[in-house]
Design a protein around this motif. Sequence first.
Motif, PDB file in Angstrom:
ATOM      1  N   MET A 380      29.297 -39.709  39.721  1.00 47.38           N
ATOM      2  CA  MET A 380      30.126 -39.478  38.528  1.00 47.38           C
ATOM      3  C   MET A 380      30.113 -37.994  38.175  1.00 47.38           C
ATOM      4  SD  MET A 380      27.661 -41.456  35.812  1.00 47.38           S
ATOM      5  CE  MET A 380      28.207 -40.733  34.280  1.00 47.38           C
ATOM      6  N   PRO A 381      31.174 -37.500  37.564  1.00 48.56           N
ATOM      7  CA  PRO A 381      31.194 -36.083  37.239  1.00 48.56           C
ATOM      8  C   PRO A 381      29.944 -35.677  36.446  1.00 48.56           C
ATOM      9  CG  PRO A 381      33.341 -37.065  36.799  1.00 48.56           C
ATOM     10  CD  PRO A 381      32.411 -38.183  37.153  1.00 48.56           C
ATOM     11  N   PHE A 382      29.234 -34.682  36.938  1.00 46.60           N
ATOM     12  CA  PHE A 382      28.038 -34.114  36.319  1.00 46.60           C
ATOM     13  C   PHE A 382      26.849 -35.073  36.253  1.00 46.60           C
ATOM     14  CE2 PHE A 382      31.671 -31.736  34.898  1.00 46.60           C
ATOM     15  CZ  PHE A 382      31.305 -30.462  35.320  1.00 46.60           C
ATOM     16  N   GLY A 383      26.935 -36.197  36.918  1.00 52.47           N
ATOM     17  CA  GLY A 383      25.802 -37.108  37.108  1.00 52.47           C
ATOM     18  C   GLY A 383      24.935 -37.305  35.873  1.00 52.47           C
ATOM     19  N   TRP A 384      23.643 -37.089  36.043  1.00 47.02           N
ATOM     20  CA  TRP A 384      22.675 -37.349  34.967  1.00 47.02           C
ATOM     21  C   TRP A 384      23.016 -36.600  33.690  1.00 47.02           C
ATOM     22  CZ3 TRP A 384      19.271 -41.194  35.263  1.00 47.02           C
ATOM     23  CH2 TRP A 384      18.891 -41.649  36.524  1.00 47.02           C
ATOM     24  N   LYS A 385      23.655 -35.468  33.840  1.00 41.28           N
ATOM     25  CA  LYS A 385      23.920 -34.642  32.645  1.00 41.28           C
ATOM     26  C   LYS A 385      24.806 -35.384  31.651  1.00 41.28           C
ATOM     27  CE  LYS A 385      23.043 -30.204  34.717  1.00 41.28           C
ATOM     28  NZ  LYS A 385      22.755 -30.699  36.089  1.00 41.28           N
ATOM     29  N   ARG A 386      25.533 -36.385  32.149  1.00 39.69           N
ATOM     30  CA  ARG A 386      26.393 -37.127  31.224  1.00 39.69           C
ATOM     31  C   ARG A 386      25.910 -38.551  30.985  1.00 39.69           C
ATOM     32  NH1 ARG A 386      32.493 -35.258  32.542  1.00 39.69           N
ATOM     33  NH2 ARG A 386      32.177 -33.055  32.097  1.00 39.69           N
ATOM     34  N   MET A 387      24.684 -38.822  31.419  1.00 38.82           N
ATOM     35  CA  MET A 387      24.222 -40.210  31.273  1.00 38.82           C
ATOM     36  C   MET A 387      23.530 -40.485  29.944  1.00 38.82           C
ATOM     37  SD  MET A 387      23.314 -41.501  35.085  1.00 38.82           S
ATOM     38  CE  MET A 387      22.582 -43.000  34.523  1.00 38.82           C
ATOM     39  N   GLY A 392      16.015 -37.480  30.658  1.00 39.73           N
ATOM     40  CA  GLY A 392      16.709 -36.283  31.141  1.00 39.73           C
ATOM     41  C   GLY A 392      17.145 -36.389  32.590  1.00 39.73           C
ATOM     42  N   ASP A 393      17.377 -35.220  33.195  1.00 36.15           N
ATOM     43  CA  ASP A 393      17.993 -35.142  34.518  1.00 36.15           C
ATOM     44  C   ASP A 393      16.995 -35.536  35.623  1.00 36.15           C
ATOM     45  OD1 ASP A 393      19.157 -34.415  36.889  1.00 36.15           O
ATOM     46  OD2 ASP A 393      20.036 -32.574  36.097  1.00 36.15           O
ATOM     47  N   MET A 394      17.141 -36.731  36.140  1.00 38.50           N
ATOM     48  CA  MET A 394      16.204 -37.233  37.159  1.00 38.50           C
ATOM     49  C   MET A 394      16.321 -36.461  38.475  1.00 38.50           C
ATOM     50  SD  MET A 394      14.398 -39.817  36.044  1.00 38.50           S
ATOM     51  CE  MET A 394      14.202 -38.961  34.524  1.00 38.50           C
ATOM     52  N   GLU A 395      17.480 -35.867  38.697  1.00 41.75           N
ATOM     53  CA  GLU A 395      17.665 -35.097  39.930  1.00 41.75           C
ATOM     54  C   GLU A 395      16.732 -33.889  39.921  1.00 41.75           C
ATOM     55  OE1 GLU A 395      21.818 -34.415  40.834  1.00 41.75           O
ATOM     56  OE2 GLU A 395      21.239 -32.863  42.248  1.00 41.75           O
ATOM     57  N   GLN A 396      16.516 -33.339  38.716  1.00 45.55           N
ATOM     58  CA  GLN A 396      15.597 -32.192  38.633  1.00 45.55           C
ATOM     59  C   GLN A 396      14.153 -32.653  38.651  1.00 45.55           C
ATOM     60  OE1 GLN A 396      16.412 -29.497  35.508  1.00 45.55           O
ATOM     61  NE2 GLN A 396      18.397 -28.918  36.379  1.00 45.55           N
ATOM     62  N   ILE A 397      13.895 -33.805  38.026  1.00 36.81           N
ATOM     63  CA  ILE A 397      12.513 -34.292  37.974  1.00 36.81           C
ATOM     64  C   ILE A 397      12.043 -34.749  39.372  1.00 36.81           C
ATOM     65  CG2 ILE A 397      10.994 -36.065  36.937  1.00 36.81           C
ATOM     66  CD1 ILE A 397      12.743 -35.848  34.415  1.00 36.81           C
ATOM     67  N   TYR A 398      12.979 -35.333  40.130  1.00 32.74           N
ATOM     68  CA  TYR A 398      12.633 -35.772  41.496  1.00 32.74           C
ATOM     69  C   TYR A 398      13.504 -35.024  42.513  1.00 32.74           C
ATOM     70  CZ  TYR A 398      10.423 -39.700  39.076  1.00 32.74           C
ATOM     71  OH  TYR A 398       9.639 -40.470  38.254  1.00 32.74           O
ATOM     72  N   PRO A 399      13.294 -33.718  42.669  1.00 27.18           N
ATOM     73  CA  PRO A 399      14.199 -32.944  43.535  1.00 27.18           C
ATOM     74  C   PRO A 399      14.177 -33.413  44.988  1.00 27.18           C
ATOM     75  CG  PRO A 399      12.309 -31.614  42.881  1.00 27.18           C
ATOM     76  CD  PRO A 399      12.204 -32.897  42.125  1.00 27.18           C
ATOM     77  N   ASN A 400      13.079 -34.070  45.408  1.00 31.14           N
ATOM     78  CA  ASN A 400      13.006 -34.470  46.813  1.00 31.14           C
ATOM     79  C   ASN A 400      13.493 -35.886  47.074  1.00 31.14           C
ATOM     80  OD1 ASN A 400      11.896 -32.000  47.430  1.00 31.14           O
ATOM     81  ND2 ASN A 400       9.834 -32.732  46.867  1.00 31.14           N
ATOM     82  N   ASN A 401      13.956 -36.531  46.023  1.00 32.77           N
ATOM     83  CA  ASN A 401      14.445 -37.902  46.221  1.00 32.77           C
ATOM     84  C   ASN A 401      15.974 -37.883  46.318  1.00 32.77           C
ATOM     85  OD1 ASN A 401      15.265 -40.546  46.054  1.00 32.77           O
ATOM     86  ND2 ASN A 401      13.699 -41.118  44.558  1.00 32.77           N
ATOM     87  N   PRO A 402      16.501 -38.094  47.524  1.00 39.29           N
ATOM     88  CA  PRO A 402      17.958 -37.971  47.686  1.00 39.29           C
ATOM     89  C   PRO A 402      18.722 -39.019  46.878  1.00 39.29           C
ATOM     90  CG  PRO A 402      16.948 -38.884  49.670  1.00 39.29           C
ATOM     91  CD  PRO A 402      15.822 -38.441  48.783  1.00 39.29           C
ATOM     92  N   PHE A 403      18.046 -40.128  46.541  1.00 38.29           N
ATOM     93  CA  PHE A 403      18.762 -41.196  45.833  1.00 38.29           C
ATOM     94  C   PHE A 403      18.866 -40.951  44.330  1.00 38.29           C
ATOM     95  CE2 PHE A 403      17.114 -42.966  49.756  1.00 38.29           C
ATOM     96  CZ  PHE A 403      18.339 -43.215  50.355  1.00 38.29           C
ATOM     97  N   MET A 404      18.286 -39.862  43.872  1.00 43.05           N
ATOM     98  CA  MET A 404      18.437 -39.517  42.459  1.00 43.05           C
ATOM     99  C   MET A 404      19.675 -38.642  42.238  1.00 43.05           C
ATOM    100  SD  MET A 404      16.348 -40.994  40.529  1.00 43.05           S
ATOM    101  CE  MET A 404      15.786 -42.420  41.445  1.00 43.05           C
TER     102      MET A 404
END
Length: 639
Positions: A380-387, A392-404
Motif C-alpha cells: 500500500m502507498p507508504f506502507g506502515w507509515k499510513r497504518m 510504529g514502522d515495523m519495516e524500520q524495527i525489523y530491517p532484516n525481515n523482508p516480510f515486514m
Amino acid sequence: MTTVPRITELPNTLTQEIDTYNCLEITRSLRATDSQIFNGYLNYESLYDKRIIDTLGSLVDEVSSILSSNNEGLVVLSGCGTSGRLAYFVSRNFNCMISKLRKRNKKQKQKEEKQEEEEEEEEKDKDFFKYLISGGDSALLKSREGQEDNPQLGVKDLKEITKNAKKVLYIGITCGMSAPYVAGQLLYCSKNENTTPVLMGFNPVSMSRNTKIEGWDYSFKEALSQVQQNCQNLHILNPICGPEPVTGSTRMKSGSITKILLDTLFTAAICKAYNLTPSLNVNHNLMPKMNDLEGNSNKEICLKILLQFESVFRSTYLQSNDLHKVIHLAELALQKDPKNGEKGHVYYIGESNAGIIGLIDASECPPTFGASPESIRCFMPFGWKRMNNQEGDMEQIYPNNPFMKNSLQEFKKSFLPILQSNDLLIFLGTNDQFQKGEIAEFLTHVQKYRIENQLEFKIAGILCYSSTKFPKLIENEQFKWGDDLLLKFAFPSLDMIDNYKTLSYSDFSFKLIVNAITTGAHIRIGTVFRNRMINLKVSNNKLFFRAINIIQQLSNVSFENAKIALLRAIYNLENKKQLEEKQLFDTPVSNHLKVAIQKEKVVPTAIVLSIRPKMPVGQAIELLENERIIRNAIEKLLK
Ligand code: S6P
C-alpha cells in the motif's frame, strides 16, 4: 481422550465437496456459508436474536459513556491472529473517525469561544480505542500463532496498555472461545472494578475450549466460569454463525461477524455520543416491527446497521459470476507455470482500508494453507507509515525481515522489475482511489510498463463504489482495462455515517472478496482435502489438536494413532517404540510445537503415516514430494 466438537471446529456440511468444485461453484458455496452469518445455524442463537441485540444495545451505552468521559476511559480490543488483526483494524478506523469529529467540534468551538482553543489542543492525540494482538504489531503481517498460548503475556500486555485509564471497556475476541492470551485477560479484568469485560466468540459458552492451558491453572472454559463468578458485568457476544467453509478457518465467517459486530456497536455509540446519523439506505419499512426492541433506540439503530451489512453481503455475491474469474486467475498464479516450472505470486495493491484488508488476508495464507509467505503479499502507498499502528514502522524495527516491507514504493523498486508472466496484481480500491492518487497513478504506470516491455503478468481490479454516484472512471477514456479483469461492486452507500467517509461498508465487501480469492485459489491448487485444511502450520496448542482431529477424520484412526502419526512426522521417527523411548508421548505440547514450526508439510506427512503406519517417514515425505497436489496423494492412498 475425546475432543469436544466446538462449532467453529466442525466441518460445514455445505462445503463437504468443496475441493471438487470449480471456481464458480466455490464462490457459490462461500455465499451459502456466509449467509449463515445472517441466517444463523441450526437452532442456535444468532446475530438477530434478542439476547445479542440486547447485549449490543447495552454496550452502545457503555461505549458512548466512555466516549463522553473526557479522556478518562478506554475501549480495548484484544485477540490473537485474525482476531487481533481485526482488533487493530477496527480500532484504527474508529480512532480516525473520532479524530475527524474532534477537529469538527474544535472548529465549531473556535468560532464560538476562542479562549478554549488550548484546552482542546491538549486532547488531540488521545486514542479512545486501543488494541492488543498477541505477538505485537509484527503479527499484523507475519503470523505468530504460538504467542496466543500465553495467558500471562495477555495480562502483561493489558496492564501496560491500560495503566493510565480510569475506566476500561475490554473486548476479548476469540472466535473459537479458546485463546489462552484472551482467557488470562478476561480473568484479570474480572478482578478489576474499573473494567467491564466483554467476551466475543462464536460458540456457545458450554462449548468453550476445555483443554488445560499449559503453565496455568485453568482451561479456557474453567477461566470463563471463574470470570462469570467474579463479576456481574461480563457481557457475552456470541452469535452462532455455523462452521467455517474450510474447517476451523475462523478468519472467514467468524472474522466477518467480528467486524460486523464491532462496526455496528461503535458506529451506534459514536452516533449517540456525537449526535450523528448513521447512513441507512436499506428500506426499513420492510423491516417487521420487532416487539423486542421495546422502544430502545440503541437496539433499533444496531438492528438497522446489521440489516445494512446483510445487504452488502447480498450485493457482493451478486457479482459471483465475475468474482470466480479472479479466483481462477489467482489459482493460475499459485500453480507452477507449465513453461518455466516456476510458481507465480498474487500481489494485492490497495490504499488505506482496502490495502489493510489485503494485508490481513495475505498474512493468513501461510498458517492456514501452508503457503509460502512470498506467494501472496500486499502493498500500500507508504506502507506502515499510513497504518496508524501502535508500535510504529515495523519495516524500520525489523530491517532484516523482508516480510515486514509493505509499501508500494518497495513494490515498485524490488518487485515490479522482476514480475513473472504468471504473477497476478489485484488492485483493490474505491471509485475515488481508482481515479486519482497513488493507486490510480500506479495502475496507469503498470499497464504502460507491461505494454512497453512486452510482459505478460496479469492485472485485475476490484472496485467498490456507491451506486448513487455514477462512477466516472468506467467511462474514463485514458483508463482502459482492455483484457484485464475489472470487477465492479456497487452499493447504495459506502459511508456508515452520513457525510463521513472514514467508515465504510465496502471494507466488509473487500473482506469477503479477498477471502474468497485466496481460499478459492488454495482449494483449487489442492491444499484442502474435502473441506479440511491439510497443510496448516502446527504452531499452537489449538492447531496441534486440530491437526490430530484432521488426521483422525481423514484416515479414520483413533485419537491415539493420529497423535502417534503426528509425532512421528514432527520428530521424523519410524515407529511408536521410538516415541516411547524418547518419552515424547506425554511431554508438553509446547515442546512439540517448537520442532513442528520449523518443518514443512507435517500434517500431510502424518496423514500418510496414519493411513500406512508401517511406511518409513522418509518414504512418506518422498511420496508427497512426487505428488504436487497433496489432496491427490492422499486420495491415491485411500483408494
Ligand atoms: C484463523 C487464523 C488464526 C486465528 C487465531 C485466533 O483463520 O488463522 O490466526 O485467528 O488462532 O483464533 P481465535 O479463535 O482465538 O479467534
